[in-house]
Design an enzyme around this catalytic site. Sequence first.
Site, short mmCIF file in Angstrom:
data_model
loop_
_atom_site.label_atom_id
_atom_site.label_comp_id
_atom_site.label_asym_id
_atom_site.label_seq_id
_atom_site.Cartn_x
_atom_site.Cartn_y
_atom_site.Cartn_z
N VAL A 8 61.30 -21.12 61.16
CA VAL A 8 62.82 -20.56 61.95
C VAL A 8 63.35 -21.22 62.03
CG1 VAL A 8 61.96 -18.68 63.31
CG2 VAL A 8 61.96 -20.71 64.00
N SER A 9 65.30 -21.23 61.48
CA SER A 9 65.93 -22.58 61.66
C SER A 9 65.73 -23.62 62.83
CB SER A 9 66.47 -22.12 61.36
OG SER A 9 67.68 -21.12 61.79
N THR A 10 66.59 -22.73 64.41
CA THR A 10 66.42 -23.19 65.11
C THR A 10 65.09 -23.37 66.33
OG1 THR A 10 67.85 -21.35 65.81
CG2 THR A 10 69.06 -23.30 64.94
N GLN A 13 65.60 -19.55 68.27
CA GLN A 13 65.20 -18.88 67.63
C GLN A 13 63.73 -17.83 67.79
OE1 GLN A 13 65.62 -18.42 63.33
NE2 GLN A 13 67.59 -17.51 63.04
#
Length: 195
Positions: A8-10, A13
């Site tokens: 997940v990018s952040t 998330q």
Amino acid sequence: MRIGYGRVSTRDQNPSAQHDALTAASCEQIFIDKASGKLARRPELEKALLVAHRRGDQLVVTKLDRLGRSLDHLIDLSAQLQERGVDLVVLDQGIDTSTAIGRMFFQILGAIAEFEHALMSERTLDGLIAARARGRTGGQKPKLTPRQAKIAREMYEETGPDGRRLHTVEQIATEFGVTRPTIYRHLAKLPAEAD
């Protein structure tokens, strides 16, 4: 053995959708990174790659963009896995490198990446040739104009009655709003004035 990997990018998330999909795909171990796709270091991916090391193992991801930082990175990872005899399975895109079609997909990706690099090189060379034809040589513009460089040289060579320099390189750099190394570079390029 099926090893699942997700990203997940952040930090906010929620990785549960990927985790659920990897669990449903019968992954025995699941590793999930919480990091940007551009980051080079992904500790959970490194762990997943350590676990997926035996011939016949499968590294399973939900989507290709969860795995690679770029097309080149994806192709490199695929080649590493292929050398070990580990297959890559991408659930959402239906890719499985244990099949002939899955292997062909990555060969096509490799050819596209190579073609893209060749085009970029060609465009860069064409651009440089066109710029030279217009009299531009490229590179960074000088920080000082020739007139400013001449004034800097004069300031540098100016001495007082005691024979000592009136201006330090630091003072000259401050006067022109540049760094000391810039002044030194320009002083080295200019010939000393002949008396």
